[in-house]
Design a protein around this motif. Structure first.
Motif, PDB file in Angstrom:
ATOM      1  N   LYS A  66       0.835  -1.207   0.000  1.00 23.98           N
ATOM      2  CA  LYS A  66       0.000   0.000   0.000  1.00 23.98           C
ATOM      3  C   LYS A  66       0.867   1.253   0.000  1.00 23.98           C
ATOM      4  CE  LYS A  66      -3.303   2.602   2.862  1.00 23.98           C
ATOM      5  NZ  LYS A  66      -2.476   3.825   2.897  1.00 23.98           N
ATOM      6  N   ASP A  67       1.915   1.282   0.829  1.00 20.94           N
ATOM      7  CA  ASP A  67       2.701   2.502   0.969  1.00 20.94           C
ATOM      8  C   ASP A  67       3.609   2.753  -0.230  1.00 20.94           C
ATOM      9  OD1 ASP A  67       2.671   4.548   3.064  1.00 20.94           O
ATOM     10  OD2 ASP A  67       4.850   4.270   3.117  1.00 20.94           O
ATOM     11  N   ILE A  68       4.114   1.689  -0.843  1.00 23.17           N
ATOM     12  CA  ILE A  68       4.907   1.871  -2.068  1.00 23.17           C
ATOM     13  C   ILE A  68       4.012   2.411  -3.186  1.00 23.17           C
ATOM     14  CG2 ILE A  68       6.157   0.653  -3.907  1.00 23.17           C
ATOM     15  CD1 ILE A  68       7.369  -1.135  -1.713  1.00 23.17           C
ATOM     16  N   ALA A  69       2.794   1.903  -3.270  1.00 20.34           N
ATOM     17  CA  ALA A  69       1.850   2.423  -4.268  1.00 20.34           C
ATOM     18  C   ALA A  69       1.542   3.894  -4.023  1.00 20.34           C
ATOM     19  CB  ALA A  69       0.558   1.610  -4.239  1.00 20.34           C
ATOM     20  N   ALA A  70       1.673   4.318  -2.754  1.00 20.43           N
ATOM     21  CA  ALA A  70       1.407   5.722  -2.394  1.00 20.43           C
ATOM     22  C   ALA A  70       2.665   6.587  -2.442  1.00 20.43           C
ATOM     23  CB  ALA A  70       0.794   5.791  -0.990  1.00 20.43           C
ATOM     24  N   GLY A  71       3.793   6.015  -2.911  1.00 15.31           N
ATOM     25  CA  GLY A  71       4.979   6.829  -3.119  1.00 15.31           C
ATOM     26  C   GLY A  71       6.186   6.535  -2.257  1.00 15.31           C
ATOM     27  N   ASN A 258       1.019  -9.059  -7.702  1.00  9.33           N
ATOM     28  CA  ASN A 258      -0.186  -8.593  -8.407  1.00  9.33           C
ATOM     29  C   ASN A 258      -1.461  -8.998  -7.674  1.00  9.33           C
ATOM     30  OD1 ASN A 258       1.250  -7.329 -10.448  1.00  9.33           O
ATOM     31  ND2 ASN A 258       1.239  -9.125 -11.790  1.00  9.33           N
ATOM     32  N   GLU A 259      -1.463 -10.219  -7.117  1.00 10.64           N
ATOM     33  CA  GLU A 259      -2.639 -10.683  -6.378  1.00 10.64           C
ATOM     34  C   GLU A 259      -2.880  -9.828  -5.133  1.00 10.64           C
ATOM     35  OE1 GLU A 259      -1.860 -14.789  -5.660  1.00 10.64           O
ATOM     36  OE2 GLU A 259      -2.408 -15.425  -7.683  1.00 10.64           O
ATOM     37  N   VAL A 260      -1.811  -9.524  -4.415  1.00 12.22           N
ATOM     38  CA  VAL A 260      -1.942  -8.679  -3.218  1.00 12.22           C
ATOM     39  C   VAL A 260      -2.467  -7.302  -3.604  1.00 12.22           C
ATOM     40  CG1 VAL A 260      -0.690  -7.520  -1.343  1.00 12.22           C
ATOM     41  CG2 VAL A 260      -0.151  -9.896  -1.915  1.00 12.22           C
ATOM     42  N   GLN A 261      -1.830  -6.697  -4.609  1.00 12.61           N
ATOM     43  CA  GLN A 261      -2.213  -5.343  -5.001  1.00 12.61           C
ATOM     44  C   GLN A 261      -3.646  -5.306  -5.539  1.00 12.61           C
ATOM     45  OE1 GLN A 261       0.086  -1.599  -6.772  1.00 12.61           O
ATOM     46  NE2 GLN A 261       0.014  -3.261  -8.236  1.00 12.61           N
ATOM     47  N   THR A 271      -5.918   3.240  -4.275  1.00 13.33           N
ATOM     48  CA  THR A 271      -6.685   3.796  -5.395  1.00 13.33           C
ATOM     49  C   THR A 271      -5.870   3.805  -6.683  1.00 13.33           C
ATOM     50  OG1 THR A 271      -6.000   6.011  -4.691  1.00 13.33           O
ATOM     51  CG2 THR A 271      -8.160   5.223  -3.944  1.00 13.33           C
ATOM     52  N   GLU A 272      -4.537   3.842  -6.549  1.00 10.13           N
ATOM     53  CA  GLU A 272      -3.670   3.781  -7.728  1.00 10.13           C
ATOM     54  C   GLU A 272      -2.635   2.686  -7.532  1.00 10.13           C
ATOM     55  OE1 GLU A 272      -1.979   7.294  -9.291  1.00 10.13           O
ATOM     56  OE2 GLU A 272      -3.768   8.517  -8.964  1.00 10.13           O
ATOM     57  N   LYS A 273      -2.443   1.879  -8.566  1.00  9.22           N
ATOM     58  CA  LYS A 273      -1.501   0.767  -8.478  1.00  9.22           C
ATOM     59  C   LYS A 273      -0.109   1.199  -8.918  1.00  9.22           C
ATOM     60  CE  LYS A 273      -4.957  -2.860  -9.312  1.00  9.22           C
ATOM     61  NZ  LYS A 273      -5.318  -4.008 -10.182  1.00  9.22           N
ATOM     62  N   THR A 274       0.880   0.427  -8.480  1.00 10.40           N
ATOM     63  CA  THR A 274       2.242   0.630  -8.935  1.00 10.40           C
ATOM     64  C   THR A 274       2.665  -0.615  -9.725  1.00 10.40           C
ATOM     65  OG1 THR A 274       4.488   1.225  -8.264  1.00 10.40           O
ATOM     66  CG2 THR A 274       3.318  -0.345  -6.849  1.00 10.40           C
ATOM     67  N   THR A 275       3.861  -0.596 -10.277  1.00  6.32           N
ATOM     68  CA  THR A 275       4.338  -1.729 -11.058  1.00  6.32           C
ATOM     69  C   THR A 275       5.168  -2.661 -10.191  1.00  6.32           C
ATOM     70  OG1 THR A 275       6.384  -0.599 -11.708  1.00  6.32           O
ATOM     71  CG2 THR A 275       4.453  -0.306 -13.127  1.00  6.32           C
ATOM     72  N   TYR A 276       5.249  -3.898 -10.608  1.00  8.18           N
ATOM     73  CA  TYR A 276       6.103  -4.878  -9.916  1.00  8.18           C
ATOM     74  C   TYR A 276       7.547  -4.410  -9.902  1.00  8.18           C
ATOM     75  CZ  TYR A 276       8.626  -9.253  -9.048  1.00  8.18           C
ATOM     76  OH  TYR A 276       9.471 -10.219  -8.551  1.00  8.18           O
ATOM     77  N   GLU A 277       7.991  -3.837 -11.027  1.00  8.79           N
ATOM     78  CA  GLU A 277       9.386  -3.387 -11.129  1.00  8.79           C
ATOM     79  C   GLU A 277       9.685  -2.264 -10.128  1.00  8.79           C
ATOM     80  OE1 GLU A 277       8.463  -5.764 -14.506  1.00  8.79           O
ATOM     81  OE2 GLU A 277       7.393  -4.016 -13.700  1.00  8.79           O
ATOM     82  N   ASN A 278       8.706  -1.429  -9.857  1.00  7.03           N
ATOM     83  CA  ASN A 278       8.905  -0.344  -8.895  1.00  7.03           C
ATOM     84  C   ASN A 278       8.894  -0.842  -7.457  1.00  7.03           C
ATOM     85  OD1 ASN A 278       8.996   2.531  -8.043  1.00  7.03           O
ATOM     86  ND2 ASN A 278       6.947   2.100  -7.248  1.00  7.03           N
ATOM     87  N   ALA A 279       8.111  -1.894  -7.212  1.00  4.20           N
ATOM     88  CA  ALA A 279       7.868  -2.317  -5.830  1.00  4.20           C
ATOM     89  C   ALA A 279       8.769  -3.437  -5.346  1.00  4.20           C
ATOM     90  CB  ALA A 279       6.416  -2.755  -5.681  1.00  4.20           C
TER      91      ALA A 279
END
Length: 281
Positions: A66-71, A258-261, A271-279
């Protein structure tokens, strides 16, 4: 000697780290691994990563995704515990709540927003078919704060790891109405991207050391008694916990991420997803 800061909850899951530090295994590799206990949990750990207060966090999967998706500029470098976390659903022993459905519109004690106690309360509510948009949260920071809030009637229920909370249940302070397992591997290891870029060799060494220990952790003589003594748990409860716990030495794979996200997005937690490569990396 290279200094690396690491943080995690003061719970039985982190016994392998304490053993490696106390045995001087990181020092033998010229690494001063400085551990910080964080009883407030995942939300606080995410904040520490963001603000550079720690380099590494041993952290709940749902919270850091969640927090990586938030930046949050950190990466999940591997899974630490493969099996789900068993979240007990607790009320004050003297409360009128008798079954899970009684909690439908009740106030949830959470350590902080973005913590496991917050996110898993939403997971549980969704599983029960409740309207998650109507949930009411009360920030209590720690287990002690939850005990005070539930006992004083400032909140109604509190979700925390089953075995760490069992002594509070056994003392007659809490009653457990049920359990809610995470639908994903429970703990991962996250590292700030800046540290990964500048200290990749040291981070690799840290992971090699902890992975050697977790591979053989269940077979360490009398480990159940050592855990029970350190964390004030019953020996039989520790045995039960060890029986259902599987450690990991592997990276978080793309499908699991991907399943978790996807599940967090479905629950409205992100509300906004990130990429596997970023996370993950």
């Amino acid at each position: 000697m290279k200094t690396i800061k690491i943080a995690g909850v003061p719970e039985h899951f982190n016994m392998p780290w304490q053993m490696c530090i106390e045995n001087g295994e990181f020092e033998d590799e010229s690494i001063d691994l400085q551990w910080t206990d964080v009883p407030e949990g995942t939300g606080k750990l995410c904040q520490m990563l963001r603000e550079g207060e720690t380099d590494i966090a041993v952290i709940l999967t749902e919270g850091i995704v969640k927090d990586i998706a938030a930046g949050n500029e950190s990466k999940i470098v591997q899974v630490y515990v493969e099996t789900p976390l068993l979240w007990g659903i607790h009320v004050a022993a003297g409360s009128s709540f008798k079954k899970l459905d009684d909690l439908k519109n009740a106030r949830v004690a959470i350590s902080r927003y973005g913590s496991g106690s917050h996110l898993m309360a939403i997971v549980n509510a969704k599983a029960q078919g409740w309207d998650t948009s109507k949930m009411k949260f009360v920030i209590v920071n720690t287990m002690d704060g939850a005990i005070e809030a539930l006992t004083n009637g400032e909140a109604d229920y509190f979700m925390w790891e089953h075995f760490m909370t069992k002594p509070v249940v056994d003392k007659g302070v809490f009653r457990r109405l049920g359990d809610c397992p995470t639908p994903w591997p429970c703990f991962v290891i996250a590292v700030r991207k800046e540290v990964l870029a500048n200290e990749s060799e040291a981070i690799g060494t840290v992971l090699d050391i902890i992975n050697r220990t977790t591979e053989e952790f269940q077979d360490i003589p009398s480990i159940h008694r050592s855990i029970a003594q350190r964390y004030n748990l019953d020996v039989e409860d520790v045995n039960d916990w060890l029986d259902i716990t599987e450690w990991s030495q592997n990276k978080l794979d793309r499908q699991t991420f991907n399943e978790v996200q996807d599940q967090l997005a479905e629950l409205g937690i992100i509300t906004e997803k990130t990429t596997y490569e970023n996370a993950a990396g």
